[in-house]
Motif scaffolding. Sequence first.
Motif, short mmCIF file in Angstrom:
data_model
loop_
_atom_site.label_atom_id
_atom_site.label_comp_id
_atom_site.label_asym_id
_atom_site.label_seq_id
_atom_site.Cartn_x
_atom_site.Cartn_y
_atom_site.Cartn_z
N PRO A 68 -9.47 10.47 -0.27
CA PRO A 68 -8.20 9.71 -0.89
C PRO A 68 -8.09 8.32 -0.46
O PRO A 68 -8.42 8.05 0.70
CB PRO A 68 -7.17 10.77 -0.16
CG PRO A 68 -7.88 12.03 -0.02
CD PRO A 68 -9.22 11.96 0.57
N ALA A 69 -7.57 7.57 -1.59
CA ALA A 69 -7.65 6.10 -1.47
C ALA A 69 -6.19 5.67 -1.23
O ALA A 69 -5.27 6.42 -1.94
CB ALA A 69 -8.24 5.52 -2.72
N THR A 70 -6.00 4.86 -0.21
CA THR A 70 -5.07 4.23 -0.31
C THR A 70 -4.66 3.27 -1.13
O THR A 70 -5.72 2.55 -1.74
CB THR A 70 -4.86 3.03 1.00
OG1 THR A 70 -4.95 4.00 2.45
CG2 THR A 70 -3.83 2.24 1.04
N PHE A 71 -3.74 3.21 -1.97
CA PHE A 71 -3.31 2.61 -3.46
C PHE A 71 -2.35 2.08 -3.41
O PHE A 71 -1.14 2.08 -2.91
CB PHE A 71 -4.16 3.48 -4.43
CG PHE A 71 -2.84 4.41 -4.89
CD1 PHE A 71 -2.73 4.53 -6.42
CD2 PHE A 71 -2.16 5.03 -4.19
CE1 PHE A 71 -1.98 5.56 -6.76
CE2 PHE A 71 -1.09 6.20 -4.72
CZ PHE A 71 -1.08 6.26 -6.03
N HIS A 72 -2.10 1.04 -4.71
CA HIS A 72 -0.44 0.81 -5.20
C HIS A 72 -0.44 1.44 -6.50
O HIS A 72 -1.33 1.30 -7.47
CB HIS A 72 -0.44 -0.61 -5.30
CG HIS A 72 0.99 -0.97 -5.60
ND1 HIS A 72 1.81 -1.24 -4.68
CD2 HIS A 72 1.32 -1.14 -7.07
CE1 HIS A 72 3.12 -1.48 -5.37
NE2 HIS A 72 2.83 -1.68 -6.73
N THR A 99 -10.32 4.00 -17.11
CA THR A 99 -9.32 2.96 -16.58
C THR A 99 -7.98 3.55 -16.17
O THR A 99 -7.97 4.83 -16.37
CB THR A 99 -8.82 1.96 -17.84
OG1 THR A 99 -8.40 2.97 -18.93
CG2 THR A 99 -10.02 1.40 -18.58
N THR A 100 -7.40 2.85 -15.19
CA THR A 100 -6.01 3.34 -14.91
C THR A 100 -5.27 2.21 -14.60
O THR A 100 -5.52 0.96 -14.75
CB THR A 100 -5.83 4.08 -13.44
OG1 THR A 100 -6.27 3.24 -12.32
CG2 THR A 100 -6.90 5.33 -13.56
N HIS A 101 -4.01 2.38 -14.33
CA HIS A 101 -2.93 1.18 -14.17
C HIS A 101 -2.44 1.17 -12.61
O HIS A 101 -1.32 1.31 -12.31
CB HIS A 101 -1.69 1.36 -14.93
CG HIS A 101 -2.20 1.24 -16.39
ND1 HIS A 101 -1.79 2.03 -17.30
CD2 HIS A 101 -2.59 0.08 -17.19
CE1 HIS A 101 -2.24 1.54 -18.59
NE2 HIS A 101 -2.86 0.51 -18.23
N SER A 102 -3.41 1.40 -11.75
CA SER A 102 -3.33 1.31 -10.20
C SER A 102 -4.19 0.45 -9.70
O SER A 102 -5.23 0.16 -10.15
CB SER A 102 -3.14 2.65 -9.50
OG SER A 102 -2.02 3.67 -10.16
N TRP A 103 -3.73 -0.18 -8.29
CA TRP A 103 -4.61 -0.75 -7.67
C TRP A 103 -5.22 -0.11 -6.31
O TRP A 103 -4.36 0.65 -5.96
CB TRP A 103 -4.10 -2.21 -6.96
CG TRP A 103 -3.99 -3.18 -8.19
CD1 TRP A 103 -4.97 -3.54 -8.97
CD2 TRP A 103 -2.68 -3.82 -8.54
NE1 TRP A 103 -4.32 -4.70 -9.87
CE2 TRP A 103 -2.87 -4.81 -9.53
CE3 TRP A 103 -1.62 -3.80 -8.17
CZ2 TRP A 103 -1.97 -5.49 -9.97
CZ3 TRP A 103 -0.31 -4.49 -8.56
CH2 TRP A 103 -0.76 -5.30 -9.51
N TYR A 104 -6.42 0.01 -5.94
CA TYR A 104 -6.96 0.54 -5.05
C TYR A 104 -7.37 -0.44 -3.70
O TYR A 104 -8.47 -0.97 -4.06
CB TYR A 104 -8.08 1.66 -5.45
CG TYR A 104 -7.66 2.44 -6.70
CD1 TYR A 104 -7.20 3.70 -6.52
CD2 TYR A 104 -7.86 1.79 -8.18
CE1 TYR A 104 -6.47 4.38 -7.41
CE2 TYR A 104 -7.30 2.82 -9.20
CZ TYR A 104 -6.78 3.77 -8.89
OH TYR A 104 -6.13 4.70 -9.82
N PRO A 150 0.81 -1.05 0.15
CA PRO A 150 -0.10 -0.09 0.00
C PRO A 150 0.92 1.15 0.13
O PRO A 150 1.90 1.25 0.52
CB PRO A 150 -0.77 -0.12 1.24
CG PRO A 150 0.04 -0.86 2.07
CD PRO A 150 0.72 -1.90 1.27
N GLN A 151 0.34 2.57 -0.69
CA GLN A 151 0.95 3.61 -0.73
C GLN A 151 -0.16 4.70 -0.28
O GLN A 151 -1.41 4.54 -0.66
CB GLN A 151 1.72 3.86 -2.25
CG GLN A 151 2.57 2.76 -2.49
CD GLN A 151 3.08 3.18 -3.67
OE1 GLN A 151 2.71 2.31 -4.86
NE2 GLN A 151 3.87 4.12 -4.05
N ARG A 152 0.55 5.88 0.06
CA ARG A 152 -0.27 7.03 0.32
C ARG A 152 -0.85 7.65 -0.97
O ARG A 152 -0.25 7.68 -1.96
CB ARG A 152 0.35 8.10 1.07
CG ARG A 152 -0.37 9.37 1.47
CD ARG A 152 0.58 10.37 2.20
NE ARG A 152 1.51 9.45 3.02
CZ ARG A 152 1.17 9.36 4.41
NH1 ARG A 152 -0.04 9.93 4.89
NH2 ARG A 152 2.00 9.05 5.19
#
Length: 448
Positions: A186-190, A216-221, A72-74
């Motif tokens: 705001p979402a914790t994401f990768h 679409t995006t290229h991240s995970w939430y 996880p990331q900020r």
Amino acid sequence: MSPLKRKIRAGLLVAPLLALSAMAVGVEGAAAQPPEAAPTPVHATATTPASSAAPTAAAGGRGWTAGWIASPQRASAGFEPNWSEEGFSQHSVRQVVRMTAGGSALRVRLSNLYGTSPLRLTGATVARAGDGASIRPGSLRHLTFGRTRSTLVPAHGQAASDPVPLQVEPMESLTVTLYFAGTTGPATFHSQAYATSYRAAGDHRDDQGGAAFTRTTHSWYYLTGVDVIGGAGGRGAVVAFGDSITDGFGSTNDAGNRYPDELAELLAAAGDPRPVLNAGIGGNMVLNDSAWYGERSTARFRRDVLDQPGASTVIVLEGVNDIGFSESDTPTYKPNPVVSAREMIDGHRRLIREAHARGVKVIGATLLPFKGSDHWGEHAAAVSDELNRWIRTSGEYDAVADLDRAMAAPSDPDLLDPAYDSGDKLHPNDAGYRAMSQAVATALRLSE
């Protein structure tokens, strides 16, 4: 699907479906789930998944094993557009992950680590992935948390779903669809998933087709893990721990060509299947935290490696950003203090001590050549050489994957082989990640 992936899936057996009578699922041919109710509060810490119904052992004494993870990331702007800062409001988010472990049931882990208020999840589903945002017919399962479909994940906490009976094979892709009727913040994401995630307005968690998922995006939430239970057995999980080179920068989106993916395929094809988990964060450092690139590796090591279910070996490939950020005035590279080889070695030693204290083997990977990149300079070159020499010769790691030598250009040992270069002289391409996996596989065998 590639011929190699077909061979892997055909050659691996998965144990029969567990008889988990306490669980109910909303899918064709299965018992109906409980109706949606008020969110179930989940009291958990950032390092301890919680679910009121998640067992810790399967028939025969085997417990949960992580089959896929993301660190996880900020919320941040990232390298390409993403939805982390704006969050979600009356949205369905469908995310695709590829498992490296199989089993007869699964659970999904969610993180609100960087949330400042509780996360209200209206509902979620899991299914076998089809093309794009579609799912395979008959595979949809509703997730429950304490036997209710909605849940409340506390600020800075995380949650695990109840077990879901769904046969999963190694190298199979799953979709997890989260629906938020309210506003998340705001979402914790990768950030760098190198896999497409999909968003739709409204509740589309049950959709078999992908037509509604137009963004679409290229991240995970929020999604940080999918664990399995009741699999065919085998040895413990390998965790690949590192920065953007572990994360897969430069690999082809949606192709599963990051080096941990390639390693999982290589081990399975060699008759030694085991989960390989990717705990990389692009830009991550050993010694310094970053708002963009996550906590320093010495701070996140326990959460992202040692606390992963079934982890038995970790591959450490970290340090090029500590060394190289000071060679550039790039705003996102800051803080970028000039670091010494001794400081880097001390950071690596801390990771080794922590892993060994938990009975986890540690493989050290030397830093790849990076001459000509924006990380290169006289000081960075000297520190890199000294750190690599220590990793290679000190004997403190249980085994060494010498990527410095394996990935070097034949004409210049400081230069990434052009055949393996994604174009920035720092990150490998798909062929480079395959070559890395071969060197790491050799080190794994030596560590046994």
